[in-house]
Scaffold this motif. Structure first.
Motif, PDB file in Angstrom:
ATOM      1  N   LEU A   4      -3.172 -10.459   4.848  1.00 32.40           N
ATOM      2  CA  LEU A   4      -3.727 -10.015   6.057  1.00 32.40           C
ATOM      3  C   LEU A   4      -5.348  -9.800   5.750  1.00 32.40           C
ATOM      4  O   LEU A   4      -6.080 -10.258   6.500  1.00 32.40           O
ATOM      5  CB  LEU A   4      -3.156  -8.583   6.363  1.00 32.40           C
ATOM      6  N   ARG A   5      -5.663  -9.452   4.495  1.00 31.61           N
ATOM      7  CA  ARG A   5      -7.258  -9.200   4.335  1.00 31.61           C
ATOM      8  C   ARG A   5      -8.012 -10.629   4.507  1.00 31.61           C
ATOM      9  O   ARG A   5      -9.078 -10.687   5.405  1.00 31.61           O
ATOM     10  CB  ARG A   5      -7.420  -8.969   2.955  1.00 31.61           C
ATOM     11  N   GLU A   6      -7.390 -11.679   4.143  1.00 28.09           N
ATOM     12  CA  GLU A   6      -8.113 -13.113   4.262  1.00 28.09           C
ATOM     13  C   GLU A   6      -8.008 -13.437   5.930  1.00 28.09           C
ATOM     14  O   GLU A   6      -9.047 -14.233   6.305  1.00 28.09           O
ATOM     15  CB  GLU A   6      -7.253 -13.908   3.732  1.00 28.09           C
ATOM     16  N   ARG A   7      -7.045 -13.151   6.524  1.00 24.65           N
ATOM     17  CA  ARG A   7      -6.857 -13.460   7.900  1.00 24.65           C
ATOM     18  C   ARG A   7      -8.054 -12.581   8.691  1.00 24.65           C
ATOM     19  O   ARG A   7      -8.472 -13.018   9.785  1.00 24.65           O
ATOM     20  CB  ARG A   7      -5.402 -13.403   8.556  1.00 24.65           C
ATOM     21  N   ILE A   8      -8.049 -11.198   8.296  1.00 23.36           N
ATOM     22  CA  ILE A   8      -8.995 -10.528   8.952  1.00 23.36           C
ATOM     23  C   ILE A   8     -10.373 -10.955   8.730  1.00 23.36           C
ATOM     24  O   ILE A   8     -11.232 -11.031   9.615  1.00 23.36           O
ATOM     25  CB  ILE A   8      -8.779  -8.931   8.556  1.00 23.36           C
ATOM     26  N   SER A  47     -14.581  -4.421  -2.361  1.00 22.05           N
ATOM     27  CA  SER A  47     -13.450  -3.930  -2.829  1.00 22.05           C
ATOM     28  C   SER A  47     -12.241  -3.383  -2.043  1.00 22.05           C
ATOM     29  O   SER A  47     -12.711  -3.573  -0.583  1.00 22.05           O
ATOM     30  CB  SER A  47     -13.950  -2.506  -3.742  1.00 22.05           C
ATOM     31  N   GLU A  48     -11.207  -3.199  -2.650  1.00 20.62           N
ATOM     32  CA  GLU A  48     -10.165  -2.772  -1.521  1.00 20.62           C
ATOM     33  C   GLU A  48      -9.325  -1.484  -2.370  1.00 20.62           C
ATOM     34  O   GLU A  48      -8.956  -1.781  -3.567  1.00 20.62           O
ATOM     35  CB  GLU A  48      -9.205  -3.733  -0.923  1.00 20.62           C
ATOM     36  N   THR A  49      -9.215  -0.351  -1.731  1.00 18.44           N
ATOM     37  CA  THR A  49      -8.206   0.643  -1.940  1.00 18.44           C
ATOM     38  C   THR A  49      -6.857   0.388  -1.153  1.00 18.44           C
ATOM     39  O   THR A  49      -7.155   0.004  -0.001  1.00 18.44           O
ATOM     40  CB  THR A  49      -8.849   2.108  -2.290  1.00 18.44           C
ATOM     41  N   VAL A  50      -5.861   1.073  -1.788  1.00 18.08           N
ATOM     42  CA  VAL A  50      -4.522   1.222  -1.022  1.00 18.08           C
ATOM     43  C   VAL A  50      -4.096   2.729  -1.088  1.00 18.08           C
ATOM     44  O   VAL A  50      -3.987   3.231  -2.308  1.00 18.08           O
ATOM     45  CB  VAL A  50      -3.461   0.285  -1.678  1.00 18.08           C
ATOM     46  N   HIS A  61      -8.025   0.068   2.543  1.00 19.98           N
ATOM     47  CA  HIS A  61      -9.567   0.183   2.911  1.00 19.98           C
ATOM     48  C   HIS A  61     -10.265  -0.835   2.163  1.00 19.98           C
ATOM     49  O   HIS A  61     -10.488  -0.756   1.204  1.00 19.98           O
ATOM     50  CB  HIS A  61      -9.890   1.643   2.385  1.00 19.98           C
ATOM     51  N   LEU A  62     -10.744  -1.587   3.092  1.00 17.59           N
ATOM     52  CA  LEU A  62     -11.454  -3.082   2.682  1.00 17.59           C
ATOM     53  C   LEU A  62     -13.005  -2.728   2.759  1.00 17.59           C
ATOM     54  O   LEU A  62     -13.432  -2.534   3.882  1.00 17.59           O
ATOM     55  CB  LEU A  62     -11.134  -4.416   3.256  1.00 17.59           C
ATOM     56  N   GLN A  63     -13.694  -2.705   1.426  1.00 16.00           N
ATOM     57  CA  GLN A  63     -15.150  -2.560   1.844  1.00 16.00           C
ATOM     58  C   GLN A  63     -15.851  -3.959   1.678  1.00 16.00           C
ATOM     59  O   GLN A  63     -15.533  -4.804   1.087  1.00 16.00           O
ATOM     60  CB  GLN A  63     -15.981  -1.706   0.710  1.00 16.00           C
TER      61      GLN A  63
END
Length: 141
Positions: A4-8, A47-50, A61-63
């Motif tokens: 989902l991160r790469e699609r966003i 960065s990304e936190t879960v 939470h993707l910065q």
């Protein structure tokens, strides 16, 4: 299937390229920018936190940083105009096809150098919040 991160990130990069047709929009990391390629807008996930949620989802939470690189006598004005257009493109209210997400602006900083021509780096950071399945980063549910 991509996460989902790469699609966003792909949706956001398309929004930026569409809103800024005269600016080269690239995904970091990239090779050093040449003067001829400026102005340049660099999209960089940092960065990304879960965080766990109840049910079958986690909150991510993707910065993300957007860095505008410009050069010349009007570098600050040009960087500001690109930043304004990029911000509007990211904050557009229309939900694209694909994963649902929320964007918040975090902060901004800039760095200028005076060598043979003024060069400016203007970086704005955003927080992207989205949900995914805890065992499958490519699914929302």
């Amino acid at each position: 299937m991509p996460s989902l991160r790469e699609r966003i990130l792909a949706v956001l990069q398309l929004r930026l390229a569409t809103a800024l047709p005269a600016v080269d929009v690239q995904r970091a990391p990239l090779s050093p920018a040449r003067r001829e390629s400026l102005p340049l807008l660099v999209v960089e996930p940092q960065s990304e936190t879960v965080e766990p949620r109840s049910g079958e989802q986690v909150e991510r939470h993707l910065q993300l940083s957007l860095t505008v690189l410009t050069r010349g006598d009007a570098a600050a004005l040009q960087a500001d105009q690109i930043q304004v257009a990029a911000h509007q493109a990211l904050m557009v209210n229309a939900t694209p096809p694909g994963p649902a997400f929320l964007i918040r602006e975090l902060d901004c900083d800039w760095d200028a150098e005076e060598a043979d021509l003024v060069a400016l780096r203007l970086t704005t950071r955003y927080l992207i919040i989205y949900h995914s399945h805890p065992q499958d980063m490519s699914r929302e549910e």
